[in-house]
Design a protein around this motif. Structure first.
Motif, PDB file in Angstrom:
ATOM      1  N   ASP A 157      17.521   1.142  -4.080  1.00  0.00           N
ATOM      2  CA  ASP A 157      16.736   2.242  -4.614  1.00  0.00           C
ATOM      3  C   ASP A 157      17.150   2.522  -6.041  1.00  0.00           C
ATOM      4  O   ASP A 157      18.273   2.223  -6.439  1.00  0.00           O
ATOM      5  CB  ASP A 157      16.941   3.490  -3.755  1.00  0.00           C
ATOM      6  CG  ASP A 157      16.322   3.328  -2.387  1.00  0.00           C
ATOM      7  OD1 ASP A 157      15.101   3.115  -2.331  1.00  0.00           O
ATOM      8  OD2 ASP A 157      17.043   3.381  -1.386  1.00  0.00           O
ATOM      9  N   LEU A 158      16.216   3.092  -6.768  1.00  0.00           N
ATOM     10  CA  LEU A 158      16.482   3.399  -8.171  1.00  0.00           C
ATOM     11  C   LEU A 158      16.165   4.860  -8.439  1.00  0.00           C
ATOM     12  O   LEU A 158      15.113   5.352  -8.038  1.00  0.00           O
ATOM     13  CB  LEU A 158      15.599   2.522  -9.064  1.00  0.00           C
ATOM     14  CG  LEU A 158      15.705   2.765 -10.568  1.00  0.00           C
ATOM     15  CD1 LEU A 158      17.062   2.307 -11.089  1.00  0.00           C
ATOM     16  CD2 LEU A 158      14.580   2.029 -11.306  1.00  0.00           C
ATOM     17  N   ILE A 159      17.062   5.540  -9.102  1.00  0.00           N
ATOM     18  CA  ILE A 159      16.734   6.881  -9.551  1.00  0.00           C
ATOM     19  C   ILE A 159      16.992   6.957 -11.047  1.00  0.00           C
ATOM     20  O   ILE A 159      17.855   6.259 -11.569  1.00  0.00           O
ATOM     21  CB  ILE A 159      17.556   7.966  -8.847  1.00  0.00           C
ATOM     22  CG1 ILE A 159      19.032   7.781  -9.152  1.00  0.00           C
ATOM     23  CG2 ILE A 159      17.319   7.943  -7.349  1.00  0.00           C
ATOM     24  CD1 ILE A 159      19.875   8.899  -8.628  1.00  0.00           C
ATOM     25  N   ALA A 160      16.217   7.779 -11.700  1.00  0.00           N
ATOM     26  CA  ALA A 160      16.410   7.966 -13.126  1.00  0.00           C
ATOM     27  C   ALA A 160      16.925   9.370 -13.353  1.00  0.00           C
ATOM     28  O   ALA A 160      16.491  10.305 -12.682  1.00  0.00           O
ATOM     29  CB  ALA A 160      15.088   7.779 -13.867  1.00  0.00           C
ATOM     30  N   VAL A 175      13.876  -3.037 -14.975  1.00  0.00           N
ATOM     31  CA  VAL A 175      14.920  -2.470 -14.115  1.00  0.00           C
ATOM     32  C   VAL A 175      14.364  -2.214 -12.713  1.00  0.00           C
ATOM     33  O   VAL A 175      14.954  -2.602 -11.703  1.00  0.00           O
ATOM     34  CB  VAL A 175      15.433  -1.140 -14.710  1.00  0.00           C
ATOM     35  CG1 VAL A 175      16.335  -0.419 -13.722  1.00  0.00           C
ATOM     36  CG2 VAL A 175      16.162  -1.385 -16.023  1.00  0.00           C
ATOM     37  N   GLN A 176      13.216  -1.603 -12.696  1.00  0.00           N
ATOM     38  CA  GLN A 176      12.597  -1.206 -11.438  1.00  0.00           C
ATOM     39  C   GLN A 176      12.283  -2.432 -10.565  1.00  0.00           C
ATOM     40  O   GLN A 176      12.607  -2.458  -9.375  1.00  0.00           O
ATOM     41  CB  GLN A 176      11.305  -0.466 -11.772  1.00  0.00           C
ATOM     42  CG  GLN A 176      10.717   0.331 -10.657  1.00  0.00           C
ATOM     43  CD  GLN A 176       9.577   1.214 -11.189  1.00  0.00           C
ATOM     44  OE1 GLN A 176       9.669   2.420 -11.215  1.00  0.00           O
ATOM     45  NE2 GLN A 176       8.498   0.590 -11.622  1.00  0.00           N
ATOM     46  N   ASP A 177      11.677  -3.419 -11.159  1.00  0.00           N
ATOM     47  CA  ASP A 177      11.275  -4.600 -10.393  1.00  0.00           C
ATOM     48  C   ASP A 177      12.474  -5.285  -9.737  1.00  0.00           C
ATOM     49  O   ASP A 177      12.457  -5.614  -8.553  1.00  0.00           O
ATOM     50  CB  ASP A 177      10.555  -5.605 -11.302  1.00  0.00           C
ATOM     51  CG  ASP A 177       9.148  -5.138 -11.653  1.00  0.00           C
ATOM     52  OD1 ASP A 177       8.731  -4.092 -11.130  1.00  0.00           O
ATOM     53  OD2 ASP A 177       8.489  -5.822 -12.451  1.00  0.00           O
ATOM     54  N   VAL A 178      13.498  -5.493 -10.527  1.00  0.00           N
ATOM     55  CA  VAL A 178      14.652  -6.220  -9.990  1.00  0.00           C
ATOM     56  C   VAL A 178      15.400  -5.382  -8.949  1.00  0.00           C
ATOM     57  O   VAL A 178      15.873  -5.903  -7.938  1.00  0.00           O
ATOM     58  CB  VAL A 178      15.589  -6.651 -11.129  1.00  0.00           C
ATOM     59  CG1 VAL A 178      16.841  -7.300 -10.575  1.00  0.00           C
ATOM     60  CG2 VAL A 178      14.862  -7.615 -12.046  1.00  0.00           C
ATOM     61  N   THR A 179      15.482  -4.104  -9.194  1.00  0.00           N
ATOM     62  CA  THR A 179      16.158  -3.242  -8.221  1.00  0.00           C
ATOM     63  C   THR A 179      15.441  -3.294  -6.881  1.00  0.00           C
ATOM     64  O   THR A 179      16.055  -3.491  -5.831  1.00  0.00           O
ATOM     65  CB  THR A 179      16.179  -1.782  -8.721  1.00  0.00           C
ATOM     66  OG1 THR A 179      16.701  -1.747 -10.035  1.00  0.00           O
ATOM     67  CG2 THR A 179      17.048  -0.926  -7.825  1.00  0.00           C
ATOM     68  N   THR A 180      14.136  -3.123  -6.935  1.00  0.00           N
ATOM     69  CA  THR A 180      13.343  -3.153  -5.718  1.00  0.00           C
ATOM     70  C   THR A 180      13.446  -4.502  -5.018  1.00  0.00           C
ATOM     71  O   THR A 180      13.601  -4.570  -3.799  1.00  0.00           O
ATOM     72  CB  THR A 180      11.858  -2.881  -6.057  1.00  0.00           C
ATOM     73  OG1 THR A 180      11.792  -1.699  -6.850  1.00  0.00           O
ATOM     74  CG2 THR A 180      11.060  -2.663  -4.791  1.00  0.00           C
ATOM     75  N   PHE A 217      23.961  -6.374  -9.761  1.00  0.00           N
ATOM     76  CA  PHE A 217      24.020  -6.960  -8.424  1.00  0.00           C
ATOM     77  C   PHE A 217      25.039  -8.098  -8.364  1.00  0.00           C
ATOM     78  O   PHE A 217      25.722  -8.279  -7.371  1.00  0.00           O
ATOM     79  CB  PHE A 217      22.638  -7.431  -7.978  1.00  0.00           C
ATOM     80  CG  PHE A 217      21.730  -6.286  -7.672  1.00  0.00           C
ATOM     81  CD1 PHE A 217      22.105  -5.317  -6.743  1.00  0.00           C
ATOM     82  CD2 PHE A 217      20.513  -6.132  -8.314  1.00  0.00           C
ATOM     83  CE1 PHE A 217      21.288  -4.236  -6.462  1.00  0.00           C
ATOM     84  CE2 PHE A 217      19.691  -5.048  -8.041  1.00  0.00           C
ATOM     85  CZ  PHE A 217      20.076  -4.103  -7.113  1.00  0.00           C
ATOM     86  N   GLN A 218      25.115  -8.830  -9.429  1.00  0.00           N
ATOM     87  CA  GLN A 218      26.122  -9.898  -9.450  1.00  0.00           C
ATOM     88  C   GLN A 218      27.516  -9.313  -9.312  1.00  0.00           C
ATOM     89  O   GLN A 218      28.366  -9.855  -8.604  1.00  0.00           O
ATOM     90  CB  GLN A 218      26.005 -10.698 -10.751  1.00  0.00           C
ATOM     91  CG  GLN A 218      24.734 -11.518 -10.820  1.00  0.00           C
ATOM     92  CD  GLN A 218      24.839 -12.630 -11.851  1.00  0.00           C
ATOM     93  OE1 GLN A 218      25.861 -13.275 -11.974  1.00  0.00           O
ATOM     94  NE2 GLN A 218      23.777 -12.828 -12.602  1.00  0.00           N
ATOM     95  N   ILE A 219      27.742  -8.216  -9.981  1.00  0.00           N
ATOM     96  CA  ILE A 219      29.067  -7.602  -9.905  1.00  0.00           C
ATOM     97  C   ILE A 219      29.311  -7.056  -8.502  1.00  0.00           C
ATOM     98  O   ILE A 219      30.380  -7.234  -7.924  1.00  0.00           O
ATOM     99  CB  ILE A 219      29.194  -6.459 -10.938  1.00  0.00           C
ATOM    100  CG1 ILE A 219      28.973  -7.013 -12.346  1.00  0.00           C
ATOM    101  CG2 ILE A 219      30.549  -5.802 -10.823  1.00  0.00           C
ATOM    102  CD1 ILE A 219      28.710  -5.953 -13.368  1.00  0.00           C
ATOM    103  N   ILE A 220      28.289  -6.419  -7.956  1.00  0.00           N
ATOM    104  CA  ILE A 220      28.427  -5.888  -6.601  1.00  0.00           C
ATOM    105  C   ILE A 220      28.779  -7.012  -5.630  1.00  0.00           C
ATOM    106  O   ILE A 220      29.577  -6.835  -4.720  1.00  0.00           O
ATOM    107  CB  ILE A 220      27.129  -5.174  -6.167  1.00  0.00           C
ATOM    108  CG1 ILE A 220      26.992  -3.839  -6.911  1.00  0.00           C
ATOM    109  CG2 ILE A 220      27.118  -4.935  -4.658  1.00  0.00           C
ATOM    110  CD1 ILE A 220      25.723  -3.072  -6.602  1.00  0.00           C
ATOM    111  N   GLU A 221      28.206  -8.167  -5.876  1.00  0.00           N
ATOM    112  CA  GLU A 221      28.499  -9.299  -4.997  1.00  0.00           C
ATOM    113  C   GLU A 221      29.831  -9.962  -5.327  1.00  0.00           C
ATOM    114  O   GLU A 221      30.191 -10.969  -4.746  1.00  0.00           O
ATOM    115  CB  GLU A 221      27.380 -10.345  -5.114  1.00  0.00           C
ATOM    116  CG  GLU A 221      26.109  -9.931  -4.402  1.00  0.00           C
ATOM    117  CD  GLU A 221      24.939 -10.807  -4.815  1.00  0.00           C
ATOM    118  OE1 GLU A 221      25.187 -11.880  -5.419  1.00  0.00           O
ATOM    119  OE2 GLU A 221      23.791 -10.415  -4.550  1.00  0.00           O
TER     120      GLU A 221
END
Lengths: 327, 327
Positions: free
Chosen positions: A91-94, A81-86, A302-306
């Motif tokens: 940004d990623l928060i847990a 999750v972290q890698d792809v988000t970055t 991200f696909q959905i966001i796009e």
DNA sequence: CTGTTAGCGCATTCAA
DNA sequence: TTGAATGCGCTAACAG
């Protein structure tokens, strides 16, 4: 607390100019930019990210909802999750869903504080998930099946995993194979058990007296279930534990009774948690593609966001890891 | 996306009335409240938390800055943080400082997105920490010493921990004791090493040839450092590893060379991570009061938020955990 | 290249 | 008990 107004005033420019300068817009002359930056520095100006987010109506951050920040720790999955988000510049928060409707997780899910969320938390209700899912707020669920618009789903093929675990034991020559399962309401557990039954059926082997939904997916549960099995007096030749934690509990129970693994009885787990490599004997188990699951989950967001169309469900496959707990 | 305006319109009241009704103000009649709530429901209204935060100029949430969300996992510490935060009615989010100045952590630290933060991340620079600390934005640091206004500090007594580890080995009769350390720039490492030296000096024992700052606090680092030690040919009687991860790596290296622990050589670690109980032999180590450290850290944040005066530094003590890796 | 200005969505003050 | 009006701090469209 200095605001952008103060900075603009000190630099002798308009607020918008200050904003552009601070946000690296190209339309600002180098001299002005310098001046603004200097003013910001002397005032120790820090932008108010909340105001910024409000204005832009997006936060550029994704939330990862976990059942408990202090573990159990899905390290590999989170890494994905972290890698792809970055990599996507987000940004990623847990946050944790402890506390149910009062939890931080629910607050973030409900109040549009993030642009999307990934849920890996058995203690968050389907209802809350469904209520939070909306057009423009993508939600990916990792640990359950929810059929609902705007809720997407990544899962590993637990059923096939259960199948190959059992199949492996059968190939090793065992016929009397028990399944010690997790909680009755766990989807993962149901599917692993189904895989177990399918493999047996295919070979015309009958299932060992049912020990499903007894182990609770915890180490202690596995320990107790195994003790019970031992007390019964009729040990199977092999045991398939619904997850590694339970299998490790089982290993302990066998050790207590001087029953050696794998000589006396063979054991296989599910998950391939870190510990399974270190227990003795090292645990043969089914590995889940956790990193990939996490990475895929965010990728879907991200696909959905796009604005792309995607399937509502993705299934990843499992894999056998041979170690030393099966004879 | 429905806003509170839409809700007010549908309910036939003013925006302020809707706001009061939704926030359980007493000044609203039961009938009006009902009507507003119903309107909110039919519109599937969700408040915009960001707008709300902006208006109230506080977020009611604390950030926990970790070097990496996917571990190493300070489970107990996080539990302490989590428990106390929740008990105070605040929300907690965790974010990672991977990526340095571009990281989510820095964004949250800088942009007033939270009411306070706890830093447990070696990869965040002192400079960023200092720059972010301000009146009204309490910052508690857990893994380093920073002398700066508005930066508070909770630490475990690493020096004394290093001392008792070494003292223990001396008491067991060893004289030739090596220290395999972590990164050179790690404060924890420095202090543990200092404790080691102090204990030796007190007994007039000279230190083993320096292996400090070679192990990098990782399992692999410990493995390699130990291999190097073995290659040298002159093994010490006992090794004090700067943390458990390295010690576990060391155990592996010894196993590779058929050197048995603790018969051939004694080993002690530091941290008492979960795994240390499960490796073979179970690792004797120094336990840190992690839960307490986490709990105290947040507690300090709340004290500052309430305007109380507190010390800028708190030190917690360590404790020996005897297992089977020392003869 | 820079300044003016209109909101983002909400909570809250002040009047009614 | 309710409504109108204000502004939290910022960005960006538009005008100059």
């Amino acid at each position: 607390m200095a605001t952008i107004k103060d900075v603009a005033k000190l630099a002798g420019v308009a607020v918008s100019t200050a904003s552009y300068a601070l946000n690296n817009s190209t339309r600002i002359s180098a001299a002005t930019k310098q001046r603004v930056e200097e003013a910001a520095r002397t005032l120790n100006y820090k932008k108010n990210g909340i105001a910024s987010d409000l204005k832009r109506t997006r936060t550029n951050t994704i939330a990862l909802i976990l059942s408990d920040l202090s573990g159990p720790y899905y390290s590999e999955l989170i890494k994905g999750v972290q890698d792809v988000t970055t990599a996507n510049g987000y940004d990623l928060i847990a946050c944790s869903s402890i506390g149910g409707p009062q939890s931080t997780a629910v607050k973030f899910l409900r109040e549009k504080r993030v642009d999307g969320a990934i849920i890996l938390a058995n203690n968050i209700s389907d209802q809350i998930t469904i209520e939070s899912a909306q057009e423009g707020f993508p939600l990916v669920v990792l640990d359950r099946d929810i059929k609902n618009k705007n809720v997407y789903h990544v899962e590993v093929d637990n059923e096939h995993g259960g199948y190959i675990a059992t199949e492996y034991l059968i190939h090793k020559g065992f016929r009397n194979i028990a399944y010690i399962g997790g909680p009755k309401d766990s989807n993962d557990n149901k599917k692993r058990f189904r895989g177990y039954l399918n493999a047996l059926k295919e070979h015309n082997i009958s299932a060992y007296s049912n020990l499903n939904s007894i182990g609770n997916f915890t180490r202690e549960g596995g320990y107790k279930a195994t003790k019970l099995l031992i007390a019964r007096g009729e040990l199977p030749e092999a045991i398939f534990y619904g997850n590694d934690e339970m299998a490790i509990g089982g290993l302990q129970a066998f050790k207590d009774h001087q029953i050696t693994i794998p000589e006396d009885i063979s054991v296989i787990g599910f998950d391939d948690i870190q510990l399974s490599e270190y227990v003795s004997p090292a645990l043969t188990t089914i590995k889940q593609p956790k990193y990939e699951a996490g990475a895929l989950a965010v990728d879907l967001i991200f696909q959905i966001i796009e604005g792309k169309q995607i399937n509502e469900k993705y299934t990843l496959s499992t894999e056998l890891v041979e170690r030393n707990s099966v004879k």
